[in-house]
Design a protein around this motif. Structure first.
Motif, PDB file in Angstrom:
ATOM      1  N   TYR A  83       0.836  -1.201   0.000  1.00 52.06           N
ATOM      2  CA  TYR A  83       0.000   0.000   0.000  1.00 52.06           C
ATOM      3  C   TYR A  83       0.864   1.241   0.000  1.00 52.06           C
ATOM      4  O   TYR A  83       1.908   1.294   0.653  1.00 52.06           O
ATOM      5  CB  TYR A  83      -0.926   0.002   1.224  1.00 52.06           C
ATOM      6  CG  TYR A  83      -1.886  -1.156   1.199  1.00 52.06           C
ATOM      7  CD1 TYR A  83      -2.786  -1.307   0.137  1.00 52.06           C
ATOM      8  CD2 TYR A  83      -1.893  -2.100   2.216  1.00 52.06           C
ATOM      9  CE1 TYR A  83      -3.665  -2.376   0.098  1.00 52.06           C
ATOM     10  CE2 TYR A  83      -2.776  -3.169   2.193  1.00 52.06           C
ATOM     11  CZ  TYR A  83      -3.658  -3.310   1.122  1.00 52.06           C
ATOM     12  OH  TYR A  83      -4.518  -4.366   1.073  1.00 52.06           O
ATOM     13  N   ILE A  84       0.404   2.230  -0.764  1.00 56.89           N
ATOM     14  CA  ILE A  84       1.121   3.506  -0.768  1.00 56.89           C
ATOM     15  C   ILE A  84       0.164   4.615  -0.383  1.00 56.89           C
ATOM     16  O   ILE A  84      -1.060   4.461  -0.458  1.00 56.89           O
ATOM     17  CB  ILE A  84       1.777   3.791  -2.135  1.00 56.89           C
ATOM     18  CG1 ILE A  84       0.740   3.770  -3.268  1.00 56.89           C
ATOM     19  CG2 ILE A  84       2.891   2.789  -2.412  1.00 56.89           C
ATOM     20  CD1 ILE A  84       1.326   4.156  -4.622  1.00 56.89           C
ATOM     21  N   GLU A  85       0.733   5.693   0.088  1.00 56.24           N
ATOM     22  CA  GLU A  85      -0.068   6.850   0.473  1.00 56.24           C
ATOM     23  C   GLU A  85      -0.768   7.350  -0.793  1.00 56.24           C
ATOM     24  O   GLU A  85      -0.114   7.585  -1.819  1.00 56.24           O
ATOM     25  CB  GLU A  85       0.856   7.931   1.049  1.00 56.24           C
ATOM     26  CG  GLU A  85       0.147   9.110   1.664  1.00 56.24           C
ATOM     27  CD  GLU A  85      -0.738   8.760   2.854  1.00 56.24           C
ATOM     28  OE1 GLU A  85      -0.538   7.693   3.474  1.00 56.24           O
ATOM     29  OE2 GLU A  85      -1.656   9.539   3.141  1.00 56.24           O
ATOM     30  N   PRO A  86      -2.094   7.451  -0.753  1.00 48.42           N
ATOM     31  CA  PRO A  86      -2.812   7.825  -1.975  1.00 48.42           C
ATOM     32  C   PRO A  86      -2.290   9.130  -2.562  1.00 48.42           C
ATOM     33  O   PRO A  86      -2.083  10.106  -1.842  1.00 48.42           O
ATOM     34  CB  PRO A  86      -4.263   7.968  -1.499  1.00 48.42           C
ATOM     35  CG  PRO A  86      -4.340   7.101  -0.279  1.00 48.42           C
ATOM     36  CD  PRO A  86      -2.992   7.176   0.356  1.00 48.42           C
ATOM     37  N   VAL A  87      -2.053   9.117  -3.844  1.00 46.33           N
ATOM     38  CA  VAL A  87      -1.593  10.318  -4.530  1.00 46.33           C
ATOM     39  C   VAL A  87      -2.293  10.357  -5.891  1.00 46.33           C
ATOM     40  O   VAL A  87      -2.416   9.343  -6.558  1.00 46.33           O
ATOM     41  CB  VAL A  87      -0.046  10.366  -4.631  1.00 46.33           C
ATOM     42  CG1 VAL A  87       0.512   9.092  -5.220  1.00 46.33           C
ATOM     43  CG2 VAL A  87       0.419  11.564  -5.425  1.00 46.33           C
ATOM     44  N   THR A  88      -2.795  11.521  -6.212  1.00 46.33           N
ATOM     45  CA  THR A  88      -3.600  11.655  -7.425  1.00 46.33           C
ATOM     46  C   THR A  88      -2.759  12.260  -8.546  1.00 46.33           C
ATOM     47  O   THR A  88      -2.062  13.250  -8.335  1.00 46.33           O
ATOM     48  CB  THR A  88      -4.847  12.498  -7.135  1.00 46.33           C
ATOM     49  OG1 THR A  88      -5.603  11.812  -6.123  1.00 46.33           O
ATOM     50  CG2 THR A  88      -5.720  12.663  -8.371  1.00 46.33           C
ATOM     51  N   VAL A  89      -2.813  11.627  -9.703  1.00 49.84           N
ATOM     52  CA  VAL A  89      -1.956  12.031 -10.828  1.00 49.84           C
ATOM     53  C   VAL A  89      -2.760  12.034 -12.132  1.00 49.84           C
ATOM     54  O   VAL A  89      -3.816  11.411 -12.224  1.00 49.84           O
ATOM     55  CB  VAL A  89      -0.754  11.065 -10.991  1.00 49.84           C
ATOM     56  CG1 VAL A  89       0.182  11.128  -9.786  1.00 49.84           C
ATOM     57  CG2 VAL A  89      -1.235   9.628 -11.217  1.00 49.84           C
ATOM     58  N   ASP A  90      -2.216  12.727 -13.113  1.00 48.87           N
ATOM     59  CA  ASP A  90      -2.816  12.702 -14.444  1.00 48.87           C
ATOM     60  C   ASP A  90      -2.319  11.506 -15.243  1.00 48.87           C
ATOM     61  O   ASP A  90      -2.985  11.016 -16.149  1.00 48.87           O
ATOM     62  CB  ASP A  90      -2.456  13.982 -15.208  1.00 48.87           C
ATOM     63  CG  ASP A  90      -3.174  15.188 -14.638  1.00 48.87           C
ATOM     64  OD1 ASP A  90      -4.378  15.057 -14.317  1.00 48.87           O
ATOM     65  OD2 ASP A  90      -2.530  16.240 -14.479  1.00 48.87           O
ATOM     66  N   ASN A  91      -1.088  11.097 -14.936  1.00 54.97           N
ATOM     67  CA  ASN A  91      -0.512   9.949 -15.644  1.00 54.97           C
ATOM     68  C   ASN A  91       0.526   9.336 -14.731  1.00 54.97           C
ATOM     69  O   ASN A  91       0.963   9.958 -13.763  1.00 54.97           O
ATOM     70  CB  ASN A  91       0.109  10.389 -16.981  1.00 54.97           C
ATOM     71  CG  ASN A  91       1.198  11.418 -16.785  1.00 54.97           C
ATOM     72  OD1 ASN A  91       2.272  11.106 -16.285  1.00 54.97           O
ATOM     73  ND2 ASN A  91       0.914  12.683 -17.140  1.00 54.97           N
TER      74      ASN A  91
END
Lengths: 591, 591
Positions: free
Chosen positions: B278-286
């Motif tokens: 699991y990773i700390e949620p991070v929001t990206v475009d790609n």
């Protein structure tokens, strides 16, 4: 003819003395002159342009074809073969060498040894017991088609002479070549719907051919002239000769598929050796050579010495879509690049099987005692009907309705350790086929079965095999198949038309001077009868030498001398696979 | 964000209870719900058109990519793998599965087992100890490039929940594809002069791509529109979604060479899992994904539901000569063949390494206790300088000037039987490189040596590896390399520019929330620091996951728990090759 009768007489006497207490077939000649010849070989894929088109081929020590081994009868050859392929196993079969006492050196994966794993090595040590023209080739998957082959020439032992004279010699190793890689070819052959590999792109002579161009372009309009530098990998091997000399031409066919017809423009040839056995000299304009066969011919340079001449190898027995392989007989001091002024020799029509049969029937054992004669009676006779069949919709070849699938455990090790029935089918395959089978028609029931049982022969018994050809799956077609036997020479008792019947055909079998060979052709809709002595303890392949046909199941396995096999000291390295590998690992725990 | 904090809290408590007495890294979770999942697989070459061009690919049970394995954490997987190839050995590596207690099931030829011979089988039995997105692939020669791969998805154990919510999920296995067969590729890579394999012909998504045509042809003029039947083997896998839902997209990269950038047109993605952690949620475009990596992202179908959208996988880090792999996000009930009305997403420039570094630095361990933290201190730190070199004129990759050539005897068996120094180099490879090595320039002395020694780690010690990149043989170039460690996850302590120096860089290492992974990239002219606990007895590859780079020597072997290895009950079938095969056969005589 160049055979000097005095030399011959001396030689016969010498041989009679040497052989007085020995069985010609079981004791190899040892003399004070015998040598050990050692080779370090590495197998690897290399880039090469065998027919002017670059491809990946299997090379040995970076060479294609592999290095020629030259030895004397009685020599012991040791080849330490390292497999430098990355993921594939490899073996090398010494075609025509009988391997008396060394059946684990026969080089047939799944039969005589485990394939040598990538990165590992295997030591082949064997005696070359008889002078002759031989070759070697891969015998795992379709490695022969991939280019793994080379020549193996055995001269007569020191102090002995051939029963014919010549001033010089040349060696031609014939093969056929596809641009599609063999992994793809193998998948194609196992596909449903079936995909045939098609005819080869090129015929190679000593690994050299020309694709999409012709050395003889001025005589035909089908392809342009080749423009090849003399150092190009596809430049022909030119045979440089002096006028008015006699040369020995050694010819062996490692083709994957093609039957070939070889001719030298304007020159006649006298056949003197076939598959390492002397034959009664016969003079011909051209010769048929099937995959797995070898010949020596003598020819005399008695033509116009201001010209060069073609040597051609043309496809026979299948509608040829491949131009002939060509090379040049170069009378010195003419320029080797001076092309012959007449067109290449014209072979018999591809489907003139009468010409083929006539040729085959001319090959007879040399008169006198240099070639042994067959025992007058057989102890056992088996019939092998070859048919094309389907298994789960996939096209296969079968013998008596069994299509051979080689097992992962080699037979030789399996037999030593009594793994019959575990490593391979316990049941022996059928020895005959239904009497009412109509060989002139496609099989009524085309379905066949996979199998890997063995034919077991009484040690030292005399065995006859009647190879029976038949119509393939398609109507109106029956193919040519050259059959090769490992571990033995056999006498060719005869060829015939239609179905062999003892009543009609027995009396016509030739027991007087049948040729001794290791490969024999079976003609379309015909039969071929052979006889051999099961005197070589081991497990031996007997199979169609057309590589895609063997891949499709066209072979059987002969076993003889089972008691001797159980006592054999088979090298560890031949056993580390399949059930023998597991058995031995398992035994460790009990050690 | 879709993570429900209540669910998460419950899960954390559950896990804390379960793990209270267990070492997270050494004891796999067993529960009443654990199952055995058995598979019978056969590997064979098949004809297939992955990118609309027919080729031979490696399939499993006739499928390409191989079947997806779906299991629950704690399950035991058994795959009975039969090798139906004709001449090649085969193995399968379960990428990301740690194989605690079953190092012989890691599926790395020459390291964990003997390659399975043609016609034989091997039984892989192993526990999947942790939920996540994994895959499997061939690990012998260039079998991954040949198409031997598939997905391995592990769900959380029954009764547990992921720390995030989603309504549905999809699985995208990414790969790259060459038309040249891998045997030729391998020869090319070993040739002098060197022949690079070039960029792939196609990027495949779930084994499907389009060569020489484009699904998005209306937005570019480089190639024509594809005309592909929906049942074609190269028709894209369409992802059918409902509006206003959240989906989990599992993405794994089995590429042979390509680093990829994945994007969904108009949609943002939230990263939640990397390599099964699991990773700390991070929001990206790609997102960037390197060969050997896997991610889970969540995306919400919150865009105009009357339209479809592109999903694209574009080449990063190398001058791209391959068009992006494309597939379609299909909002129901739109037609799946209704193409998106806007062009495919535009990835960052291929050489925008700042974007890549920025992305990599965003991946951090999930806060809380679901992901363990690294020990604060290392017991041993080794430096691995990767350089491009020459050996006998052939271009190789080396670590501290040693280019790995895998031995024919697998390390695991060799270590058990004390064959160090016989089966592989006794001398340990160097742990560092000269202090004055200038990583910004081509190597002053480009020559390197072959080697196959191992790094031996104290059992349960904490090991740091500093991967140090450098300039290749040509001036002004340093490549991207994704490094994969078998048998472990590791913490990524950081990435940096230039040469790692403890004085400058030590203090910047992240010991607080470093991500736990099994694959990590090293950027051009940079370094990457990782830490792991050597708690898994066995022999483990650590290598660049670019298949041609590994083929050229870019890897090392780690050994830990040698006393445990000596006591291991390694299956016989893992040992029947090389010196272990011979040793065991030899022992028979003493039995």
């Amino acid at each position: 003819m160049m055979i000097k009768s005095c030399d011959r007489l001396v030689m016969i006497i010498l041989i009679l003395i040497l052989f007085s207490a020995a069985n010609l077939f079981e004791i190899s000649l040892a003399s004070a002159f015998d040598q050990n010849k050692n080779f370090q070989w590495e197998v690897d894929y290399i880039f090469r342009s065998p027919d002017c088109v670059e491809n990946v081929v299997m090379g040995i020590n970076g060479q294609f074809p592999g290095p020629t081994i030259r030895a004397k009868a009685g020599d012991t050859i040791t080849v330490n073969l390292t497999n430098n392929l990355r993921t594939e196993g490899v073996v090398i079969h010494w075609h025509g060498i009988k391997q008396f006492g060394t059946p684990w050196a026969d080089g047939t994966a799944s039969i005589s040894q485990c394939a040598i794993n990538a990165g590992e090595y295997y030591v082949y040590t064997f005696k070359v017991d008889k002078a002759g023209t031989y070759f070697y080739h891969g015998h795992f998957g379709m490695h022969r088609s991939a280019g793994l082959y080379g020549s193996l020439i055995v001269d007569v032992a020191d102090g002995l002479k051939e029963p014919f004279h010549y001033d010089g010699e040349f060696n031609l190793l014939l093969s056929d070549w596809w641009h599609q890689n063999v992994h793809e070819q193998a998948v194609a052959l196992e596909s449903n719907p079936f995909r045939w590999i098609g005819e080869p792109q090129s015929i190679l002579i000593n690994g050299r051919g020309q694709y999409n161009c012709s050395l003889a372009a001025q005589f035909n309009n089908t392809s342009g002239a080749c423009s090849i530098g003399k150092d190009a990998q596809c430049a022909p091997d030119v045979l440089k000769v002096l006028p008015n000399k006699t040369y020995r031409l050694r010819i062996a066919s490692a083709t994957s598929l093609s039957s070939l017809n070889l001719a030298i423009g304007n020159h006649k040839m006298t056949l003197v050796e076939a598959d390492g056995n002397y034959i009664e000299p016969v003079t011909v304009d051209n010769l048929d050579i099937y995959s797995g066969e070898s010949y020596s011919v003598l020819f005399t340079t008695d033509q116009d010495p201001t010209k060069n001449y073609w040597i051609s190898a043309s496809v026979r027995g299948r509608l040829p879509k491949t131009p002939p392989g060509l090379t040049i007989l170069n009378y010195q001091p003419n320029s080797p690049s001076s092309l012959p002024t007449s067109p290449p020799p014209i072979p018999p029509a591809w489907n003139d099987f009468n010409a083929s049969k006539s040729f085959s029937n001319k090959i007879l054992a040399l008169q006198g005692s240099l070639v042994p004669r067959p025992p007058p009676r057989y102890n056992r006779r088996i019939f092998l009907l070859n048919t094309q069949n389907k298994i789960n919709g996939i096209i296969k070849w079968s013998l008596n309705n069994i299509s051979l699938v080689l097992p992962p455990t080699p037979y030789l090790g399996a037999l030593k350790y009594g793994l019959d029935g575990k490593a391979f089918d316990k049941q022996n395959p059928p020895e005959n086929f239904p009497r009412d089978y109509d060989i002139m028609k496609p099989p009524v029931n085309p379905n066949s079965s996979y199998g890997n049982g063995v034919y077991r022969f009484e040690f030292r018994s005399t065995v006859d095999v009647i190879l029976q050809n038949a119509n393939i799956l398609a109507e109106g077609q029956s193919d040519v198949h050259p059959w090769h036997l490992h571990g033995h020479d056999f006498w060719i008792l005869g060829y015939g038309e239609g179905k062999f019947t003892e009543e009609r055909d027995e009396k016509n079998l030739n027991l007087k001077n049948p040729p001794l060979r290791n490969t024999v052709v079976i003609f379309p809709y015909g039969w071929t009868a052979i006889r051999f002595i099961a005197n070589n303890p081991g497990a031996w392949a007997f199979h169609c030498h057309i590589e895609p046909h063997l891949h499709m199941g066209m072979g059987v396995v002969f076993v003889e001398g089972i008691n001797q096999i159980k006592k054999m000291n088979i090298p560890d390295t031949a056993l580390t696979c399949g059930l023998t590998g597991k058995l031995l690992v398992h035994n460790r725990g009990r050690g």
